[in-house]
Design a protein around this motif. Structure first.
Motif: not given
Ligand code: ADP
Ligand code: MG
Length: 233
Positions: A10-30
């Motif tokens: 019922i749920v299938q995730l493959q290679g899920v990445r999530r980053s948040f952009n905390l302003g110009t050059n700061f991308e944090t992958e969570v």
């Protein structure tokens, strides 16, 4: 019971990445590339330290958020290709949510809150909606309180209304993000027992985020999230 290959995924995730952009050059992958499969009817605990990414993961599974990369399949639909309207539709019909805070409309009665998801595009509730909402209110043990304002109920009662509301559309998948986090032990047990009962009676698949070891031990399966990765099961 751990579900075997006879139960559809019922749920299938493959290679899920999530980053948040905390302003110009700061991308944090969570979330760092999550692969996850959940079968129809599974009752899963989702555990892990605060800040490890459990809510981010649940929001992606629940189609409230999209991954930065990777694919998300829910109820047989490959969601990557769906636009926001299609996602909202799929979410409305297939997924129920319960959060730590009940998010009820406190000026409405318990019954009215349960009818809310049934209204959809319609402005006024039908008799059938009322009957169905009453059955849900009964099933969460709040028959006597159905016409009380949601704001007048105890915390445990409010969370039971929230569970009834989450089940209003008979979703295949119920996502519960620390639903017992604010409750005393007895109320937490009652809410947990409700989720277990809906799982047993209707085959509702449940992802239940909790820090409560006693409750996670009573789930069929434990998904552990540490530092944005699903580590052990
Ligand atoms: P958990 O539910 O396990 O406590 P979360 O998924 O809420 O963890 O958060 C994981 C990490 O992602 C945390 O470091 C949090 O600060 C960060 N995070 C979550 N949502 C956002 C957002 N919208 N913007 C920026 N950072 C976020
Ligand atoms: Mg969280």
């Amino acid at each position: 019971m751990v579900k075997d290959s006879q139960h559809p995924i019922i749920v299938q995730l493959q290679g899920v990445r999530r980053s948040f952009n905390l302003g110009t050059n700061f991308e944090t992958e969570v979330l760092h590339g999550i692969d996850l499969r959940v079968r129809h009817g599974e009752f899963c605990a989702v555990v892990g330290p605060s800040g490890s990414g459990k809510s981010t993961l649940l929001n992606i599974v629940g189609l409230l958020d999209r991954p930065t990369s990777g694919t998300v399949e829910v109820c047989g639909e490959q969601t990557t290709v769906l636009d926001d309207r299609a996602l909202t539709r799929l979410r409305g019909h297939s997924i129920g949510f319960v959060f730590q805070y009940h998010h009820l409309i406190t000026a409405f009665t318990a019954l009215e809150n349960v009818m809310m998801p049934m209204l959809g595009a319609q402005e006024f509730p039908t008799a059938a909606m009322r009957t169905s909402a009453e059955a849900l209110i009964d099933s969460v043990g709040l028959t006597r309180w159905k016409d009380n304002g949601a704001g007048q109920l105890s915390g445990g009662q409010q969370q039971r209304v929230a569970v009834a509301r989450a089940l209003a559309m008979a979703p295949a998948l119920l996502l519960a993000d620390e639903p017992t986090g604010n409750l005393d032990t007895q109320s937490a047990d009652e809410v947990f027992a409700l989720l277990r009962r809906f799982n047993a009676e209707h085959g509702t698949t449940v992802l239940f985020v909790t820090h409560n070891v006693a409750l996670s031990a009573r789930c069929d399966r434990t998904i552990e999230v540490i530092d944005g990765q699903v580590t052990g099961e």
